[in-house]
Design a protein around this motif. Structure first.
Motif, PDB file in Angstrom:
ATOM      1  N   PHE A 148       0.789  -1.175  -0.347  1.00  0.00           N
ATOM      2  CA  PHE A 148      -0.121   0.398  -0.007  1.00  0.00           C
ATOM      3  C   PHE A 148       0.908   1.455   0.085  1.00  0.00           C
ATOM      4  CE2 PHE A 148      -2.066  -3.102   2.511  1.00  0.00           C
ATOM      5  CZ  PHE A 148      -2.798  -4.056   1.821  1.00  0.00           C
ATOM      6  N   PRO A 149       1.933   1.790  -1.011  1.00  0.00           N
ATOM      7  CA  PRO A 149       1.949   2.914  -1.329  1.00  0.00           C
ATOM      8  C   PRO A 149       1.998   4.117  -0.531  1.00  0.00           C
ATOM      9  CG  PRO A 149       2.217   2.012  -3.157  1.00  0.00           C
ATOM     10  CD  PRO A 149       0.915   1.155  -2.076  1.00  0.00           C
ATOM     11  N   ALA A 150       0.567   3.905  -0.680  1.00  0.00           N
ATOM     12  CA  ALA A 150       0.539   5.760   0.462  1.00  0.00           C
ATOM     13  C   ALA A 150       0.505   5.320   1.619  1.00  0.00           C
ATOM     14  CB  ALA A 150      -1.243   6.111  -0.145  1.00  0.00           C
ATOM     15  N   ASP A 151       0.641   4.349   2.894  1.00  0.00           N
ATOM     16  CA  ASP A 151       0.486   3.967   3.778  1.00  0.00           C
ATOM     17  C   ASP A 151       2.273   3.995   4.202  1.00  0.00           C
ATOM     18  OD1 ASP A 151      -1.594   3.320   3.469  1.00  0.00           O
ATOM     19  OD2 ASP A 151      -1.594   1.282   4.053  1.00  0.00           O
ATOM     20  N   ASN A 152       3.114   4.503   3.011  1.00  0.00           N
ATOM     21  CA  ASN A 152       4.103   4.437   3.407  1.00  0.00           C
ATOM     22  C   ASN A 152       4.712   5.519   4.059  1.00  0.00           C
ATOM     23  OD1 ASN A 152       6.483   1.481   2.898  1.00  0.00           O
ATOM     24  ND2 ASN A 152       4.444   2.350   1.720  1.00  0.00           N
ATOM     25  N   PRO A 153       5.847   6.677   4.597  1.00  0.00           N
ATOM     26  CA  PRO A 153       6.078   7.552   4.761  1.00  0.00           C
ATOM     27  C   PRO A 153       7.093   8.671   3.526  1.00  0.00           C
ATOM     28  CG  PRO A 153       8.125   6.249   5.398  1.00  0.00           C
ATOM     29  CD  PRO A 153       6.476   5.584   5.505  1.00  0.00           C
ATOM     30  N   ALA A 154       7.400   9.456   3.710  1.00  0.00           N
ATOM     31  CA  ALA A 154       7.514   9.370   2.179  1.00  0.00           C
ATOM     32  C   ALA A 154       9.035   9.765   2.259  1.00  0.00           C
ATOM     33  CB  ALA A 154       7.461  11.925   2.490  1.00  0.00           C
ATOM     34  N   TRP A 155       9.647   9.323   2.596  1.00  0.00           N
ATOM     35  CA  TRP A 155      10.969   9.101   2.513  1.00  0.00           C
ATOM     36  C   TRP A 155      11.140   8.717   1.608  1.00  0.00           C
ATOM     37  CZ3 TRP A 155      13.009   4.600   4.685  1.00  0.00           C
ATOM     38  CH2 TRP A 155      12.692   3.990   5.425  1.00  0.00           C
ATOM     39  N   VAL A 156      10.198   7.256   1.554  1.00  0.00           N
ATOM     40  CA  VAL A 156      10.534   5.754   0.669  1.00  0.00           C
ATOM     41  C   VAL A 156      10.491   6.017  -0.953  1.00  0.00           C
ATOM     42  CG1 VAL A 156       9.090   3.173   0.388  1.00  0.00           C
ATOM     43  CG2 VAL A 156       9.553   4.687   3.133  1.00  0.00           C
ATOM     44  N   VAL A 157       9.389   6.540  -1.014  1.00  0.00           N
ATOM     45  CA  VAL A 157       9.697   7.059  -2.792  1.00  0.00           C
ATOM     46  C   VAL A 157      10.327   8.402  -3.064  1.00  0.00           C
ATOM     47  CG1 VAL A 157       8.100   8.718  -2.637  1.00  0.00           C
ATOM     48  CG2 VAL A 157       7.547   7.642  -4.257  1.00  0.00           C
ATOM     49  N   ALA A 158      11.119   8.904  -2.130  1.00  0.00           N
ATOM     50  CA  ALA A 158      12.447   9.689  -2.231  1.00  0.00           C
ATOM     51  C   ALA A 158      13.543   9.169  -2.633  1.00  0.00           C
ATOM     52  CB  ALA A 158      12.322  11.556  -0.713  1.00  0.00           C
ATOM     53  N   GLN A 159      13.784   8.389  -1.781  1.00  0.00           N
ATOM     54  CA  GLN A 159      14.719   7.734  -1.415  1.00  0.00           C
ATOM     55  C   GLN A 159      15.797   7.361  -3.016  1.00  0.00           C
ATOM     56  OE1 GLN A 159      14.748   3.944   1.119  1.00  0.00           O
ATOM     57  NE2 GLN A 159      15.303   5.501   1.922  1.00  0.00           N
ATOM     58  N   ASN A 160      16.921   7.260  -3.731  1.00  0.00           N
ATOM     59  CA  ASN A 160      17.201   6.808  -4.492  1.00  0.00           C
ATOM     60  C   ASN A 160      17.991   5.729  -4.425  1.00  0.00           C
ATOM     61  OD1 ASN A 160      19.782   6.560  -3.624  1.00  0.00           O
ATOM     62  ND2 ASN A 160      20.842   9.163  -4.349  1.00  0.00           N
ATOM     63  N   GLU A 161      18.928   5.261  -5.297  1.00  0.00           N
ATOM     64  CA  GLU A 161      18.795   3.135  -5.631  1.00  0.00           C
ATOM     65  C   GLU A 161      20.062   3.258  -4.706  1.00  0.00           C
ATOM     66  OE1 GLU A 161      21.438   1.118  -7.488  1.00  0.00           O
ATOM     67  OE2 GLU A 161      19.508   1.132  -8.856  1.00  0.00           O
ATOM     68  N   ASP A 162      20.884   4.167  -3.881  1.00  0.00           N
ATOM     69  CA  ASP A 162      21.355   3.927  -3.039  1.00  0.00           C
ATOM     70  C   ASP A 162      20.618   3.572  -1.166  1.00  0.00           C
ATOM     71  OD1 ASP A 162      23.737   3.730  -4.866  1.00  0.00           O
ATOM     72  OD2 ASP A 162      24.627   5.280  -4.713  1.00  0.00           O
ATOM     73  N   GLU A 163      20.274   4.847  -1.882  1.00  0.00           N
ATOM     74  CA  GLU A 163      19.538   5.091  -0.028  1.00  0.00           C
ATOM     75  C   GLU A 163      18.767   4.109  -0.029  1.00  0.00           C
ATOM     76  OE1 GLU A 163      19.949   9.901  -0.014  1.00  0.00           O
ATOM     77  OE2 GLU A 163      18.017   9.189  -1.545  1.00  0.00           O
ATOM     78  N   HIS A 164      17.861   3.640  -1.191  1.00  0.00           N
ATOM     79  CA  HIS A 164      16.823   2.331  -0.694  1.00  0.00           C
ATOM     80  C   HIS A 164      17.889   1.563  -0.265  1.00  0.00           C
ATOM     81  CE1 HIS A 164      12.760   1.212  -1.135  1.00  0.00           C
ATOM     82  NE2 HIS A 164      13.157   1.062  -2.046  1.00  0.00           N
ATOM     83  N   TRP A 165      18.533   0.517  -1.509  1.00  0.00           N
ATOM     84  CA  TRP A 165      19.253  -0.534  -1.169  1.00  0.00           C
ATOM     85  C   TRP A 165      19.830  -0.627   0.269  1.00  0.00           C
ATOM     86  CZ3 TRP A 165      21.930  -2.599  -5.671  1.00  0.00           C
ATOM     87  CH2 TRP A 165      20.580  -2.426  -7.623  1.00  0.00           C
ATOM     88  N   ALA A 166      20.511   0.945   0.879  1.00  0.00           N
ATOM     89  CA  ALA A 166      21.029   0.458   2.327  1.00  0.00           C
ATOM     90  C   ALA A 166      19.542   1.082   3.497  1.00  0.00           C
ATOM     91  CB  ALA A 166      22.028   2.082   2.199  1.00  0.00           C
ATOM     92  N   SER A 167      18.729   1.115   2.979  1.00  0.00           N
ATOM     93  CA  SER A 167      17.980   0.579   3.601  1.00  0.00           C
ATOM     94  C   SER A 167      17.037  -0.586   4.413  1.00  0.00           C
ATOM     95  CB  SER A 167      16.399   2.075   3.297  1.00  0.00           C
ATOM     96  OG  SER A 167      17.225   3.267   4.224  1.00  0.00           O
ATOM     97  N   GLN A 168      16.849  -0.898   2.484  1.00  0.00           N
ATOM     98  CA  GLN A 168      16.469  -2.461   2.578  1.00  0.00           C
ATOM     99  C   GLN A 168      17.346  -3.414   2.893  1.00  0.00           C
ATOM    100  OE1 GLN A 168      15.565  -2.840  -1.616  1.00  0.00           O
ATOM    101  NE2 GLN A 168      13.882  -1.790  -1.387  1.00  0.00           N
ATOM    102  N   ALA A 169      18.651  -3.167   3.004  1.00  0.00           N
ATOM    103  CA  ALA A 169      19.659  -4.120   3.588  1.00  0.00           C
ATOM    104  C   ALA A 169      19.826  -3.346   5.597  1.00  0.00           C
ATOM    105  CB  ALA A 169      20.557  -3.385   3.513  1.00  0.00           C
TER     106      ALA A 169
END
Length: 432
Positions: free
Chosen positions: A183-204
């Motif tokens: 449910f994408p809209a349930d996520n905080p705004a920082w999730v969709v604002a992340q670039n790949e390096d940031e997103h992969w770091a948070s996922q890791a």
């Protein structure tokens, strides 16, 4: 344990709700230390007395391993074949009528009681003992276990462990599926604002934290990196919530939406990046898989979770995660096989994955949209698939059925009919 902030003049009363990484059947002593506004640190044991508690005894469930004598099969450590036979939980759940997930309900005793009821039904959905189930595929959302891009939610991790214990008490093994973005809209705004390096770091960080929390739990038989991951062929930057999936303008997908009740739809497929950067889809898939695998196995250079099997739940519509370069990094292969009229296409896919990977193939999702009897019986007799996980709608076989539950009823009958043969390591008769 990590520092945790509490309101002035208060102290935590439920240590179990935020301490993780503990071993079962072990006595622990602890102190509470803190300071306010830069004052000197003071500890609760200033009088010389430590607080103590003992964790629950270890579960009787055995660790699941790759069978050393038959690498296409799973086994229990110490002996015995293990064949996954169960259902997905908190993914397709039409009877609840909302889009709340497990992690929305595990913070209250009322929510925990609801979880107890559902676990009881998951163990018995196909009418025990004829079709006893032994596996639940549990879906967890990405943002619910992070306070921000770089901070794990320790209380969420600890409450997850309570759910793991509840499943173990019912002799149910869990396949934990991570990084949900249903449910994408349930996520905080920082999730969709992340670039790949940031997103992969948070996922890791997510996987490092979750895998570390359950590292001592044999009832978790596998860690499923993501539900239906996909690598894009072109840039998805600038698509808003659609950066990592394909929702409508309101940030939700159309699958399962009910405009009459306001129920939003669910996003099942998720892009692992929005930035191809000139890489092929298999290259992206392998890079991301290696990043998540490293996070599970190690914290920096130190071991983190080295025992649980790692897989990825791959949709048959996108094959980049079935590339040999990706499959070689996984312990088991987990395709999602939904049969058409005769099931032959999925039978062929299961055979190809088994032959190419030479690893256990555990079907992470299936359902009777087509001839599921033929799919299961033929793939089993071919030696292609070694386990099956279907869908759960909150009922057990022959419970009152209102609304769209006919296919669930049909699936529970399949589980009751085929359960004895499958669970014993055998196969039902081949369906022509």
């Amino acid at each position: 344990t990590p520092r945790r902030r509490f309101a002035a003049n208060s102290q935590p009363t439920q240590i179990r709700d935020w301490v993780t990484g503990l071993k079962p059947g072990t006595a622990y002593a602890y102190r509470l230390c803190g300071n306010a506004d830069g004052a000197a640190v003071s500890c609760s044991d200033s009088s010389g007395t430590l607080h103590t508690f003992t964790t629950k005894a270890a579960t009787t469930l055995k660790w699941v391993i790759i069978d050393p004598s038959s690498p296409k099969h799973l086994a229990l450590q110490g002996g015995g074949r293990f064949v996954p036979w169960g259902n997905n939980w908190d993914k397709m759940h039409p009877t609840r009528g909302t889009h709340d997930m497990l992690e929305d309900r595990m913070y209250t005793e009322a929510g925990m009681q609801e979880i107890d009821v559902e676990l009881d039904k998951l163990a018995a959905s196909s009418a025990r003992p004829e079709g006893t189930l032994n596996v639940v595929r549990l879906h967890l959302q990405f943002h619910e276990f992070l306070l921000d891009p770089t901070t794990p939610n320790r209380e969420a991790l600890a409450r997850l462990l309570r759910v793991v214990e509840k499943a173990e008490d019912r002799q149910l093994y869990l396949m934990i599926t991570g990084l949900g973005y249903f449910f994408p809209a349930d996520n905080p705004a920082w999730v969709v604002a992340q670039n790949e390096d940031e997103h992969w770091a948070s996922q890791a960080l997510w996987w490092n934290s979750v895998a570390g929390a359950v590292a001592n739990s044999p009832g978790v038989f596998a860690l499923d990196l993501m539900n239906e991951p996909v690598a894009p062929s072109s840039s998805r930057l600038g698509l808003g919530w659609g950066r990592y999936t394909s929702p409508q303008a309101d940030g939700y997908c159309s699958v399962g939406a009910d405009p009459a009740t306001g129920k939003p739809g669910t996003c099942y497929v998720q892009f692992v990046t929005a930035e191809p950067r000139g890489r092929t889809r298999p290259q992206i898939s392998r890079e991301w898989t290696l990043k998540m695998k490293q996070a599970i196995r190690f914290t920096s250079f130190f071991p983190n979770n080295t025992r649980h099997l790692i897989t990825a739940g791959v949709t048959s519509a996108f094959q980049e995660f079935n590339d040999p370069s990706v499959m070689q990094e996984l312990d088991i292969i987990s395709p999602h096989l939904y049969p058409d009229s005769d099931g032959q296409e999925m039978i062929d896919l299961a055979r190809s994955l088994s032959q190419t990977s030479q690893k256990p193939v555990i079907v992470g999702e299936t359902f009777p949209f087509g001839n599921v009897h033929r799919l299961i019986s033929n793939a089993c007799n071919d030696g292609s698939a070694q386990g099956w996980i279907g869908q759960f709608d909150g009922r057990v076989l022959d419970d009152p059925c209102t609304g769209n539950c006919i296919l669930y009823q049909a699936w529970y009958y399949v589980q009751r009919e085929y359960g004895p043969a499958i669970r014993s390591g055998g196969c039902p008769p081949r369906v022509p």
